[in-house]
Design an enzyme around this catalytic site. Structure first.
Site, PDB file in Angstrom:
ATOM      1  N   LYS A  38       0.800  -1.227   0.000  1.00 26.50           N
ATOM      2  CA  LYS A  38       0.000   0.000   0.000  1.00 26.50           C
ATOM      3  C   LYS A  38       0.830   1.273   0.000  1.00 26.50           C
ATOM      4  O   LYS A  38       0.388   2.318  -0.484  1.00 26.50           O
ATOM      5  CB  LYS A  38      -0.945  -0.003   1.207  1.00 26.50           C
ATOM      6  CG  LYS A  38      -2.127  -0.950   1.097  1.00 26.50           C
ATOM      7  CD  LYS A  38      -3.184  -0.420   0.158  1.00 26.50           C
ATOM      8  CE  LYS A  38      -4.489  -1.190   0.270  1.00 26.50           C
ATOM      9  NZ  LYS A  38      -5.549  -0.615  -0.574  1.00 26.50           N
ATOM     10  N   SER A 289       0.473  -9.889  -0.581  1.00 31.17           N
ATOM     11  CA  SER A 289       0.306  -8.442  -0.524  1.00 31.17           C
ATOM     12  C   SER A 289       0.679  -7.786   0.799  1.00 31.17           C
ATOM     13  O   SER A 289       0.956  -6.595   0.839  1.00 31.17           O
ATOM     14  CB  SER A 289      -1.138  -8.081  -0.871  1.00 31.17           C
ATOM     15  OG  SER A 289      -2.035  -8.704   0.038  1.00 31.17           O
TER      16      SER A 289
END
Length: 314
Positions: A38, A289
């Site tokens: 992110k 992720s």
């Protein structure tokens, strides 16, 4: 982004190779700064804000990882950040966000409630809003994960990507289909919160479940309009995985790969480990992720996986 963002490893998993009959490479964004991909999109977006926008500060909503990315990027740029997070956000993510210097407000039971509160704050203060996924600058930043993968593992024929609001999946699809259009891009969602899969396959949205999930980082009720357009145009398929499959994949990564991976980060692993790809892939890339898992939930994770009979069986 190069001075700020790690170029994370993309390594083969011998165990996954043996279990799947494919050469499986893991793109380890759990080793990224702030513990997830992110920070890429957040830094790209914040770097493009004007001085006037920065002076008014930044506000965002997040289930955890976007919050840390925005907080770190804001700290690098010297901009105050206020983050709205759901009340059930893992304590590890809340604490890390505060340690990066952001003000954290816990609001509501879901990302969507936190998002509504953040938008209200933006209207009141005039702060710049940094969306977690439905913004082209965010999507472009996330696309750098796939760009690195294609340099590190140039022979991939499939890339498997976890999806919540769709920023990472959309960015991956854009990068892959421009650079190597023959590579298949597969999105993966938790079956408990599968809005993108529903839209992709034309399912009635009112029938889509929105339930508690161990993959809270991808629990999003409404995917982005921009991300949905990109996903429908460029992604090859979107599939779902169960809570038991996600939990067992968290344990698999810990026991066999010696890595702590959160539920969202394990979702794409689950799709490959439990043979959910709709075709055989000879050389599969998986985006892991994030790694911001609340260690206090490990026993609960094991119980969920045990219900399936898969814990410690690899």
């Amino acid at each position: 982004m190069a001075p700020i963002v790690h170029r994370t490893p993309c390594k083969q998993s011998y165990t996954l190779n043996c279990l799947t009959g494919s050469e499986v490479s893991l793109k380890l964004e759990n080793l990224q700064k702030t513990g997830s991909f992110k920070v890429r999109g957040a830094f790209n977006k914040i770097s493009q804000l004007s001085d006037a926008e920065c002076e008014r500060g930044i506000v965002c909503a997040s289930a955890g990882n976007h919050a840390q990315g925005v907080a770190m990027a804001g700290k690098e740029k010297g901009v105050p950040v206020t983050v709205f997070m759901p009340e059930g956000t893992p304590e590890a993510k809340v604490l890390a966000t505060r340690q990066y210097g952001a003000t954290v407000r816990l609001v509501g039971k879901s990302f969507d409630e936190a998002y509504a509160a953040a938008k209200k704050e933006q209207l009141m203060t005039g702060a710049a809003f940094v969306h977690p996924f439905d913004d082209l600058a965010i999507i472009e930043g996330q696309a750098t994960v796939a760009m690195e993968m294609l340099q590190q593992c140039p022979d991939l024929d499939t890339i498997v990507v976890p999806a919540g609001g769709g920023g990472l999946l959309a960015g991956t699809a854009i990068a892959v289909k421009v650079i190597r259009p023959e590579i298949r891009v597969i999105g993966v969602q938790a079956r408990a919160a599968s809005a993108i899969a529903s839209v992709f396959h034309g399912t009635n949205n009112s029938a889509v479940p929105f339930l508690p999930t161990i993959a809270e980082g991808i629990k999003v009720k409404e995917p982005g309009k921009l991300t949905t357009q990109i996903i429908q145009a460029y992604v090859d398929d979107v599939i779902t995985v169960s809570e038991q499959e996600i939990a067992s994949s968290i344990l698999f990564m810990l026991e066999r790969e010696k890595m702590l991976v959160e539920g969202a980060g394990a979702a794409a692993v689950a799709a490959v480990l439990h043979h959910h790809l709709p075709f055989h892939s000879a050389r599969t890339g998986i985006i892991v992720s994030g790694g911001n898992f609340d260690i206090g939930k490990l026993e609960a994770c094991r119980k969920i996986a045990t219900d399936m009979g898969t814990a410690s069986s690899y």
